[in-house]
Design an enzyme around this catalytic site. Structure first.
Site, PDB file in Angstrom:
ATOM      1  N   ASP A  58       5.393 -36.811  -3.329  1.00  0.00           N
ATOM      2  CA  ASP A  58       6.831 -36.697  -3.074  1.00  0.00           C
ATOM      3  C   ASP A  58       7.204 -35.230  -2.947  1.00  0.00           C
ATOM      4  OD1 ASP A  58       9.571 -36.740  -2.998  1.00  0.00           O
ATOM      5  OD2 ASP A  58       9.845 -37.551  -5.025  1.00  0.00           O
ATOM      6  N   GLU A 136      -2.484  -4.840  -5.751  1.00  0.00           N
ATOM      7  CA  GLU A 136      -2.686  -4.338  -7.107  1.00  0.00           C
ATOM      8  C   GLU A 136      -1.554  -4.849  -8.008  1.00  0.00           C
ATOM      9  OE1 GLU A 136      -4.734  -0.038  -5.910  1.00  0.00           O
ATOM     10  OE2 GLU A 136      -2.589  -0.135  -6.312  1.00  0.00           O
ATOM     11  N   GLU A 138       0.530  -5.519 -11.093  1.00  0.00           N
ATOM     12  CA  GLU A 138       0.667  -5.048 -12.473  1.00  0.00           C
ATOM     13  C   GLU A 138       1.398  -6.103 -13.297  1.00  0.00           C
ATOM     14  OE1 GLU A 138       1.024  -0.319 -11.210  1.00  0.00           O
ATOM     15  OE2 GLU A 138       2.824  -1.529 -11.496  1.00  0.00           O
ATOM     16  N   GLU A 191      -1.459   0.686 -17.915  1.00  0.00           N
ATOM     17  CA  GLU A 191      -0.597   1.343 -16.944  1.00  0.00           C
ATOM     18  C   GLU A 191       0.389   2.288 -17.646  1.00  0.00           C
ATOM     19  OE1 GLU A 191       0.373   2.142 -14.040  1.00  0.00           O
ATOM     20  OE2 GLU A 191      -1.220   1.270 -12.834  1.00  0.00           O
ATOM     21  N   GLU A 198      -3.091  -3.237 -15.724  1.00  0.00           N
ATOM     22  CA  GLU A 198      -3.518  -3.556 -14.359  1.00  0.00           C
ATOM     23  C   GLU A 198      -4.996  -3.913 -14.376  1.00  0.00           C
ATOM     24  OE1 GLU A 198      -4.364  -1.195 -10.242  1.00  0.00           O
ATOM     25  OE2 GLU A 198      -2.361  -0.923 -11.084  1.00  0.00           O
ATOM     26  N   HIS A 253       1.290  -2.916  -5.158  1.00  0.00           N
ATOM     27  CA  HIS A 253       0.975  -2.138  -3.966  1.00  0.00           C
ATOM     28  C   HIS A 253      -0.076  -2.878  -3.145  1.00  0.00           C
ATOM     29  CE1 HIS A 253       2.019   1.635  -6.590  1.00  0.00           C
ATOM     30  NE2 HIS A 253       3.069   0.884  -6.322  1.00  0.00           N
ATOM     31  N   ARG A 324       3.265   9.845  -3.103  1.00  0.00           N
ATOM     32  CA  ARG A 324       3.689   8.632  -3.792  1.00  0.00           C
ATOM     33  C   ARG A 324       5.204   8.490  -3.899  1.00  0.00           C
ATOM     34  NH1 ARG A 324      -1.534   9.234  -5.722  1.00  0.00           N
ATOM     35  NH2 ARG A 324      -2.613   7.265  -6.152  1.00  0.00           N
ATOM     36  N   GLU A 341      -1.268   1.985   2.354  1.00  0.00           N
ATOM     37  CA  GLU A 341      -0.787   1.372   1.118  1.00  0.00           C
ATOM     38  C   GLU A 341       0.723   1.172   1.221  1.00  0.00           C
ATOM     39  OE1 GLU A 341      -0.781   2.287  -3.713  1.00  0.00           O
ATOM     40  OE2 GLU A 341      -0.929   3.918  -2.262  1.00  0.00           O
ATOM     41  N   ARG A 343       3.946   0.183  -0.624  1.00  0.00           N
ATOM     42  CA  ARG A 343       4.166   0.307  -2.061  1.00  0.00           C
ATOM     43  C   ARG A 343       5.376  -0.463  -2.595  1.00  0.00           C
ATOM     44  NH1 ARG A 343       1.702   4.354  -4.581  1.00  0.00           N
ATOM     45  NH2 ARG A 343       3.535   4.927  -5.833  1.00  0.00           N
TER      46      ARG A 343
END
Length: 451
Positions: A58, A136, A138, A191, A198, A253, A324, A341, A343
């Site tokens: 269902d 990645e 966390e 972290e 992580e 990320h 970053r 990457e 982020r």
């Protein structure tokens, strides 16, 4: 995908008998990425029909699926996703298959998030391309006080060790269990924020990786819950993006690359940066569609408590090398390891939808040669609004309200998700925002009660 053969069914049946399986868990996700399942007893004589015919269920009670007047749907297990659940007791061993959702008429259900990703991957397969992604995710391990309030289970920071870091035993147990589930764990560490951890696992193609993210989140919650029960503690895992004020939140990320055969399409050893034009165009597509993508990659009200300056989370629509403070970073690795990457995503997202949306945005960039402009190599957080405006750096949506309006205006991403997913997803976001905006929080009471 290859057709299921009698040999494949015989092999997996033999494996289930070897693992002493008593129950089969048929697993899928709803539109939010929440795990759902049906558990059936293992009966050897029924296994063949399970893989060829599937199992009727269902669908009207599943978030974002179908209405009650069209409720019948079919679960078809992906035979390649067999896994014994390591945290379940051996005397009542349970295995799991990840399922695709089909209609009774024998067509992939357009509201199945896994099918959406498979559709996007089929599109680039026809182009001779392969999409790899390495997320990645966390997470926080928290304890719960007598009043039900969460607090970090330790006060450690980035890369800390015992006794400040109280997580090595957790991470060791998690790593052992994840390896039993087929993960290739590369590293684990504490972290930045108190209680934050992580565990990084190896790159795979996008569908296997999306399956792995769902399994990863489910496994970690179950394993830590077992440890807590054994220790008689109130430990709990949360993938909430920002569980605590004043500290870093949890991101996911996503490292991404596109291959043509054995060649990394993002690599060009003859360019000054080692990047190809296709890599830059892919970045251009991500930057162009970033506002709409944010609704998918950061899908809950709490996501936007993380996307604020000062806590290492991206806010600005720019890219850079090693930088970053930008939305997109290009790590130093080159050759076959060349990647970008992205982020912004956080672990509350549905990985099937998030990976599909990011892939579609990047492919739009390649096909339409979208120029991302020049890289930004300065700390954007330190710029004034006027300086950022002079550089043409725009911001991501700062609330779920802004994000879903951006999605409404991006026809390309809506088309990539399909009419069903787009409509149901937006309906859920309207509802979530309305529920949030009428709440009265303790902060407001403390600040305004004397008015």
């Amino acid at each position: 995908m290859k057709e299921i053969t009698e040999e494949m069914i015989a092999d997996v049946t033999s494996k289930m008998k070897e693992d002493n399986i008593k129950f089969i868990r048929l697993q899928f996700v709803d539109i939010n990425g929440y795990v759902k399942n049906i558990v059936i007893p293992f009966k050897e004589e029924d296994v063949g029909d399970l893989f060829t015919e599937g199992m009727l269920f269902d669908g009207s009670s599943i978030e974002g699926f179908v209405d009650i007047n069209e409720s019948d749907l079919v679960l078809k297990p992906d035979i390649r996703t067999y896994s014994r659940l390591s945290w379940r007791p051996e005397e009542s061993a349970v295995c799991r298959f990840i399922c695709d959702v089909w209609t009774p008429e024998g067509k992939p259900f357009e509201g199945d998030p896994r099918s959406i990703l498979k559709k996007s991957l089929a599109k680039i397969t026809k182009m001779g391309l392969r999409y790899n992604i390495g997320p990645e995710p966390e997470f926080f391990i928290v304890n719960i006080d007598e009043e039900g309030n969460p607090y970090p289970y330790d006060e450690a920071g980035y890369f800390d060790v015992e006794p400040l870091d109280k997580g090595p035993d957790f991470r060791r147990e998690l790593t052992f269990n994840l390896e039993e589930l087929g993960f290739e764990v590369e590293a684990s560490h504490h972290e930045v924020a108190p209680g934050q951890n992580e565990i990084a696992f190896k790159f795979k193609d996008a569908l296997k990786t999306a399956d792995a993210v769902i399994t990863f989140k489910q496994a970690i919650k179950a394993i830590v819950d077992n440890i807590a029960s054994f220790d008689q503690k109130n430990y709990q895992v949360t993938f909430m993006p920002k569980p605590f004020f004043g500290v870093n939140g949890s991101g996911m990320h996503c490292h991404q690359s596109v291959f043509k055969g054995d060649k990394n399409l993002f690599s060009n050893p003859n360019s000054d940066t080692g990047l190809s034009k296709d890599a830059l165009y892919f970045i251009g597509g991500l930057l162009k569609h970033a506002p709409a993508l944010t609704a998918i990659t950061n899908p809950i009200v709490n996501s936007y408590k993380r996307l604020v300056p000062g806590y290492e989370a991206p806010v600005y629509r720019a890219y850079g090398f090693k930088n970053r403070s930008t939305l997109i970073r290009i790590p130093a690795a080159r050759g076959k390891a060349t990647r970008i990457e992205y982020r912004a995503p956080d672990p509350s997202c549905n990985p099937y939808l998030a990976f599909a949306a990011m892939l579609e945005a990047g492919i739009d960039g390649i096909q339409n040669k979208i120029d991302p402009g020049d890289p930004t190599e300065i700390n954007i957080y330190e710029l004034t609004d006027e300086q950022r405006e002079d550089l043409g750096i725009k911001v991501l949506p700062s609330s779920l309200w802004e994000a879903y309006h951006s999605l409404e205006e991006d026809e390309y991403i809506l088309n990539a998700l399909g009419d069903h997913i787009s409509q149901k997803f937006l309906e859920l976001k309207y509802k979530e925002w309305d529920e949030y905006r009428v709440q009265v929080f303790g902060y407001e009471q403390r600040k305004y009660l004397d008015i």
